[in-house]
Design an enzyme around this catalytic site. Structure first.
Site, PDB file in Angstrom:
ATOM      1  N   GLY A 261      41.245 -38.583 -16.004  1.00  0.00           N
ATOM      2  CA  GLY A 261      40.975 -38.415 -17.435  1.00  0.00           C
ATOM      3  C   GLY A 261      39.505 -38.545 -17.771  1.00  0.00           C
ATOM      4  O   GLY A 261      38.643 -38.480 -16.895  1.00  0.00           O
ATOM      5  N   GLU A 287      41.539 -31.624 -15.543  1.00  0.00           N
ATOM      6  CA  GLU A 287      41.124 -30.971 -16.773  1.00  0.00           C
ATOM      7  C   GLU A 287      39.601 -31.006 -16.843  1.00  0.00           C
ATOM      8  O   GLU A 287      38.948 -29.994 -16.802  1.00  0.00           O
ATOM      9  CB  GLU A 287      41.735 -31.796 -17.909  1.00  0.00           C
ATOM     10  CG  GLU A 287      41.684 -31.206 -19.248  1.00  0.00           C
ATOM     11  CD  GLU A 287      42.284 -32.194 -20.234  1.00  0.00           C
ATOM     12  OE1 GLU A 287      43.466 -32.056 -20.554  1.00  0.00           O
ATOM     13  OE2 GLU A 287      41.570 -33.103 -20.671  1.00  0.00           O
TER      14      GLU A 287
END
Ligand code: COA
Length: 499
Positions: A261, A287
């Site tokens: 994250g 991501e």
């Protein structure tokens, strides 16, 4: 530049004049990378001018995720934003959302592009994108973020390209752009390995939609990451020990990729993994790719990284320019509906590592709302990854605000990830692995391993009280006491009772 494109060259100020009240802008940009930096401040200036003249002007803004001060900050301060989708992290915008001035739709990031293509959200009227190149055939080569930009470009009527020379043409080739078909005719998304390319390196648009090209030369306005604090390294250390233990017991297949994250703890975990001699090389299916990817490369620990954003601090953006070809051989960028797609996360068996604001003794996680009400940033991709991961992990320091807040509470004040999706919790106190446990055992384990010593007795007492007085012993929640930590904090400024 080709004459057909040259005709569209203009200043940022001129391009801003093409934006009208009520426009819905679909912009590039994801976690402060690859967002347009020149036109938005000029839109803000236009908004101020019109407001001073008593005329209305506000726009909706969709992006990949958070953008920098030039966009989220400037537009907020000019009262130019009416609706923001799907994630943000700017302090001014956060305040405007929390005081009700800006409407905010906090969405799972993998959902956004399909929401737009399916008409669940208003259609973007304008796409505003940061790009490294645009060709006479209408091939747009995106810069450091994929986001949902391809869908915005396809849906919008008008396109404004910020042609950013900072990274140079060498950046072409980082992206793999693939848009799935609409349901129910969707085929499988054929990614079987982290480095599989399934699309094309640019977004193809009809050239007549390009209404403006604005030349810029600007790095991403990323915030420098702090050197990992002792507490971040302790959390990272627990996590790495756990991963080694899992590998040793055959529960962590070689090659399963990692998702990590945003923020300092996430960066510290990857840096610790890179330095750990017993950990083998890793793949990332993630991501946001942060500076720590260079730690992995430098320690020869990175097999490949797939993400939707390359969010690098300035020194690492400079290093990217120097080592473009090496990095390109190790990193690729996808649209966020693919980087965060449940099908692929499940297939590859991603180990997902995200940060919680608070979590409760039964395993529910709040990543977004302080005291159940105040929006922090948004759920981002944490739900996409957690729900579908092989191993979902949540990390958090055990306390916040100098110990006045316990991150572990009797019941979370807002639920982003529920107990059915979560499995592993880590604080600087230790790691709780609650796979397969009943709620009461989960609670005992989480309290024992993760709670700060100041709060551990209080949490134990709540659990024991519940086991005697709750209406059911399965999940012994006592509604009249479930929020006593939060209420005490609101009333006295600390979750600790007066001694
Ligand atoms: N209650 C109230 N405030 C809390 C808190 C709690 N339980 N826990 C932390 N905070 C406060 C901190 O004090 C700090 O405030 P300050 O800046 O005023 O000091 C702030 O929240 C941020 O805390 P920090 O420890 O610096 O967190 P972070 O930068 O690691 O971010 C999240 C943590 C949860 C906000 C961030 O990870 C996030 O937005 N997550 C959701 C999206 C996500 O997971 N994205 C990745 C998916 S791929």
């Amino acid at each position: 530049m080709h004459p057909t494109l040259q005709k569209k060259l203009m200043t940022a100020e001129e391009a801003a004049e093409l934006i009208v009240d009520g426009d819905v802008i679909g912009a590039s940009g994801f976690t402060l990378s690859g967002y347009p930096k020149a036109v938005a401040p000029m839109i803000a200036r236009k908004a101020r001018r019109l407001h001073d003249a008593g005329e209305p002007f506000s726009i909706s803004l969709y992006t990949g995720a958070s953008t920098g001060d030039e966009m989220d900050g400037e537009l907020t301060r000019a009262n130019a934003l009416s609706h923001r989708v799907p994630y943000q992290s700017h302090p001014d915008l956060r305040s405007a959302i929390n005081n009700g001035a800006v409407e905010f739709s906090d969405l799972h990031l993998s959902h956004v592009a399909q929401y737009v293509r399916s008409g669940f959200l208003k259609k973007p009227t304008v796409a505003l994108v940061d790009a490294v190149d645009v060709t006479p055939e209408g091939h747009i080569y995106l810069s450091t973020s994929g986001g949902s930009t391809a869908s915005y470009l396809l849906m919008a009527d008008r396109i404004i390209v910020e042609l950013n020379s900072y990274l140079g043409n060498g950046f072409k080739g980082f992206h793999d752009v693939f848009i799935p078909k609409a349901p129910p005719m969707r085929e499988r998304i054929p990614i079987y390995k982290v480095d599989d390319r399934i699309g094309i390196p640019y977004v193809a648009v009809p050239t007549d939609k390009i209404v403006a090209i604005v030349e810029t030369n600007a790095p991403d306005g990323t915030r420098p990451l702090k050197e990992p604090a002792e507490i971040d390294l302790t959390i990272a250390g627990h996590l790495v020990e756990f991963l080694k233990h899992e590998r040793h017991h055959g529960r962590l297949p070689e090659g399963v990729p990692f998702q990590s994250g945003v923020g300092n703890v996430a960066n510290a975990v990857l840096a610790t993994l890179a330095r750990e001699p017993e950990m083998q090389s890793v793949c990332l299916y993630t991501e946001v790719i942060q500076d720590s990817v260079f730690d992995l490369i430098d320690h020869d620990k990175l097999i490949f990284a797939s993400g939707t954003a390359l969010t690098l601090s300035i020194p690492f953006q400079e290093r990217l320019k120097r080592e473009m070809e090496l990095i390109k051989s190790k990193v690729l960028l996808r649209q966020q509906e693919i980087s965060n797609h449940p099908e692929i996360i499940r297939r590859l068996g991603v180990v997902a590592m995200n940060t919680a604001l608070e979590f409760d003794i039964f395993g529910n996680v709040n990543s977004t709302h302080v005291l159940g009400s105040h929006m922090m940033n948004g759920i981002g991709g944490s739900g996409d990854f957690t729900r579908n991961a092989y191993l979902p992990i949540f990390m958090s320091p055990s306390t916040a605000r100098g110990g006045a807040i316990s991150s572990l509470v009797p019941m979370v004040s807002h639920v982003d990830h529920n107990e059915h999706s979560t499995k592993i919790f880590v604080t600087e106190q230790g790691l709780a692995d609650v796979r397969g446990m009943s709620p009461v055992n989960r609670a005992r384990h989480i309290i024992e391993r993760c709670a700060h010593p100041d709060y551990r007795p209080l949490l134990k007492e709540y659990l024991e009280y519940g086991l005697k007085h709750a209406p059911s012993r399965h999940t012994p929640v006592v509604l009249s006491r479930a929020f006593e930590f939060h209420l005490r904090y609101e009333q006295t400024g600390t979750m600790l009772p007066k001694s």
